[in-house]
Design an enzyme around this catalytic site. Structure first.
Site, short mmCIF file in Angstrom:
data_model
loop_
_atom_site.label_atom_id
_atom_site.label_comp_id
_atom_site.label_asym_id
_atom_site.label_seq_id
_atom_site.Cartn_x
_atom_site.Cartn_y
_atom_site.Cartn_z
N ASN A 1 0.80 -1.23 0.00
CA ASN A 1 0.00 0.00 0.00
C ASN A 1 0.83 1.27 0.00
O ASN A 1 0.38 2.30 -0.51
CB ASN A 1 -0.94 -0.03 1.22
CG ASN A 1 -1.46 1.34 1.57
OD1 ASN A 1 -2.38 1.85 0.93
ND2 ASN A 1 -0.84 1.97 2.57
N SER B 1 -3.77 2.95 -8.78
CA SER B 1 -4.55 4.18 -8.69
C SER B 1 -5.41 4.31 -9.94
O SER B 1 -5.02 3.84 -11.02
CB SER B 1 -3.63 5.40 -8.58
OG SER B 1 -4.37 6.60 -8.73
N TYR C 1 3.97 9.80 -10.93
CA TYR C 1 2.97 9.04 -10.16
C TYR C 1 2.14 8.14 -11.08
O TYR C 1 2.01 6.94 -10.85
CB TYR C 1 2.06 10.02 -9.42
CG TYR C 1 1.05 9.35 -8.51
CD1 TYR C 1 1.45 8.82 -7.28
CD2 TYR C 1 -0.28 9.24 -8.87
CE1 TYR C 1 0.53 8.21 -6.44
CE2 TYR C 1 -1.20 8.63 -8.04
CZ TYR C 1 -0.79 8.12 -6.82
OH TYR C 1 -1.70 7.50 -5.99
N LYS D 1 2.01 4.00 -11.27
CA LYS D 1 0.77 3.28 -10.95
C LYS D 1 0.31 2.43 -12.14
O LYS D 1 -0.26 1.36 -11.95
CB LYS D 1 -0.31 4.26 -10.50
CG LYS D 1 0.01 4.95 -9.16
CD LYS D 1 0.17 3.95 -8.02
CE LYS D 1 0.32 4.62 -6.67
NZ LYS D 1 0.38 3.66 -5.55
N ILE E 1 -9.39 9.73 -2.35
CA ILE E 1 -9.70 9.19 -1.03
C ILE E 1 -9.15 10.16 0.02
O ILE E 1 -7.99 10.60 -0.10
CB ILE E 1 -9.06 7.79 -0.83
CG1 ILE E 1 -9.39 6.84 -2.01
CG2 ILE E 1 -9.47 7.19 0.51
CD1 ILE E 1 -10.83 6.46 -2.19
N1 LIG Z 1 -5.48 9.15 -1.23
C1 LIG Z 1 -5.82 8.97 -2.49
O1 LIG Z 1 -6.66 9.71 -3.04
C2 LIG Z 1 -5.22 7.83 -3.27
C3 LIG Z 1 -5.76 7.55 -4.54
C4 LIG Z 1 -5.23 6.50 -5.29
C5 LIG Z 1 -4.18 5.74 -4.78
N2 LIG Z 1 -3.68 6.05 -3.56
C6 LIG Z 1 -2.58 5.22 -3.08
O2 LIG Z 1 -2.92 4.67 -1.82
C7 LIG Z 1 -1.72 4.41 -1.09
C8 LIG Z 1 -1.84 5.01 0.29
O3 LIG Z 1 -1.95 6.42 0.14
P1 LIG Z 1 -2.57 7.39 1.25
O4 LIG Z 1 -3.46 8.31 0.53
O5 LIG Z 1 -3.04 6.59 2.41
O6 LIG Z 1 -1.25 8.22 1.60
P2 LIG Z 1 -0.57 8.59 3.01
O7 LIG Z 1 0.47 9.57 2.66
O8 LIG Z 1 -1.61 8.91 4.01
O9 LIG Z 1 0.10 7.21 3.44
C9 LIG Z 1 1.21 6.67 2.77
C10 LIG Z 1 2.09 6.01 3.82
O10 LIG Z 1 3.19 5.42 3.13
C11 LIG Z 1 4.35 5.66 3.90
N3 LIG Z 1 5.55 5.64 3.05
C12 LIG Z 1 5.89 6.54 2.10
N4 LIG Z 1 7.10 6.22 1.60
C13 LIG Z 1 7.51 5.10 2.25
C14 LIG Z 1 8.68 4.30 2.19
N5 LIG Z 1 9.70 4.60 1.37
N6 LIG Z 1 8.78 3.23 3.02
C15 LIG Z 1 7.78 2.94 3.87
N7 LIG Z 1 6.65 3.66 3.99
C16 LIG Z 1 6.53 4.73 3.18
C17 LIG Z 1 4.15 7.04 4.51
O11 LIG Z 1 4.97 7.23 5.65
C18 LIG Z 1 2.66 7.03 4.83
O12 LIG Z 1 2.41 6.58 6.15
C19 LIG Z 1 -0.58 4.97 -1.93
O13 LIG Z 1 0.02 3.94 -2.68
C20 LIG Z 1 -1.28 5.96 -2.85
O14 LIG Z 1 -0.58 6.18 -4.03
C21 LIG Z 1 -4.16 7.07 -2.79
#
Ligand SMILES: NC(=O)c1ccc[n+]([C@@H]2O[C@H](COP(=O)([O-])OP(=O)(O)OC[C@H]3O[C@@H](n4cnc5c(N)ncnc54)[C@H](O)[C@@H]3O)[C@@H](O)[C@H]2O)c1
Length: 251
Positions: A90, A142, A155, A159, A188
């Site tokens: 994730n 994504s 990005y 993805k 999200i």
């Molecule tokens: N929020 C959205 O709208 C959305 C939409 C599509 C996809 N996503 C994907 O969902 C996933 C989670 O995103 P989110 O929105 O919860 O983001 P977020 O920033 O809240 O959480 C991401 C987490 O990943 C951790 N992280 C980042 N780099 C890291 C590394 N090198 N090693 C270990 N941990 C690491 C961060 O510390 C953070 O806790 C991601 O892959 C993101 O691309 C999010």
């Protein structure tokens, strides 16, 4: 019987918005969850919250852009109960920019965190799953990997690669009964999204209006989908890219 009783799950980015919801959901349903994040304090907070509400979790700090850290994480997780049933890839980062404005570092770091980590973690975890006779991997892609939003070339490309990686892995390991799927979320409400909203000068209400469903999604809604894909209710799902977007088409 809870769906993940006796099972061990690793969730990367487990200290973040979607990852913490996934960790809590899998633990609520009986899994021992290895909550991993590069932010150790965030992983510990999530794991402690799970334990406080009667679930089982351990926090393991790891920077998954580093190959050795990926293998060490999987070995430590395996040592908990001598099994790994579920890997949720994730963790991710979102670096903004088009081809000419993006830095080299942002391009390479995006690939290291969003894609290479999955390559290393899957290589580390698959031998355990194959030995155990089954396993489920859920990768976070994504909506933007399938339908690119503007000004996010790194990005979106990572993805799209996660989607292709998922389908390739599924083809190769379905015969060993390892199910590999990906979720493709739309907007999200998480810290990552809030940072993007702040950078763009928009508001959450602006984003709500872009979604035909009338609002952006909640981390718990993605967690419910991930739990389904990881569970034995999804036994014929392998190689699927599942969009969860509230019917949003990227404009
Ligand atoms: N929020 C959205 O709208 C959305 C939409 C599509 C996809 N996503 C994907 O969902 C996933 C989670 O995103 P989110 O929105 O919860 O983001 P977020 O920033 O809240 O959480 C991401 C987490 O990943 C951790 N992280 C980042 N780099 C890291 C590394 N090198 N090693 C270990 N941990 C690491 C961060 O510390 C953070 O806790 C991601 O892959 C993101 O691309 C999010």
């Amino acid at each position: 019987m809870k769906r993940f009783e006796q099972k061990v799950a690793i969730v990367t980015g487990g200290g973040g918005g979607i990852g913490s919801a996934i960790a809590r959901r899998l633990a609520d349903e009986g899994a021992l969850v290895v909550v991993s994040d590069m932010k150790e304090a965030a992983a510990i907070e999530v794991a402690e919250g799970i334990e406080a509400s009667g679930g089982s979790a351990v926090a393991l700090a790891a920077d998954i852009s580093n190959k050795d850290a990926c293998f060490a994480l999987v070995q430590k997780a395996f040592s908990e109960r001598k099994r790994i049933d579920i890997l949720v890839n994730n963790a991710g980062i979102n670096r903004r920019g088009d081809l000419l404005s993006l830095s080299d570092d942002d391009w390479h770091t995006s690939f290291a965190v969003n894609l290479d980590s999955m390559f290393h973690l899957c290589r580390a975890v698959l031998p355990y799953m194959i030995d155990g006779g089954s396993g489920a991997i859920v990768n976070t892609a994504s909506q933007w990997g399938l339908h690119p939003a503007p000004n996010h070339i790194a990005y979106n490309t990572t993805k799209a690669a996660v989607a292709a990686f998922t389908q390739n892995l599924a083809r190769d390991y379905a015969p060993q009964k390892i199910r590999i799927n990906a979720v493709c979320p739309g907007e999200i409400h998480t810290p990552m999204l809030e940072a993007g909203v702040k950078r763009s000068g928009r508001t959450i209400a602006d984003l709500d209006r872009l979604v035909p469903f009338g609002r952006i999604g909640k981390p718990e809604e993605v967690a419910a989908l991930v739990a389904f894909l990881a569970s034995d209710e999804a036994t014929f799902m392998c190689g699927s890219l599942v969009e969860i977007t509230g019917a949003q088409a990227v404009a």
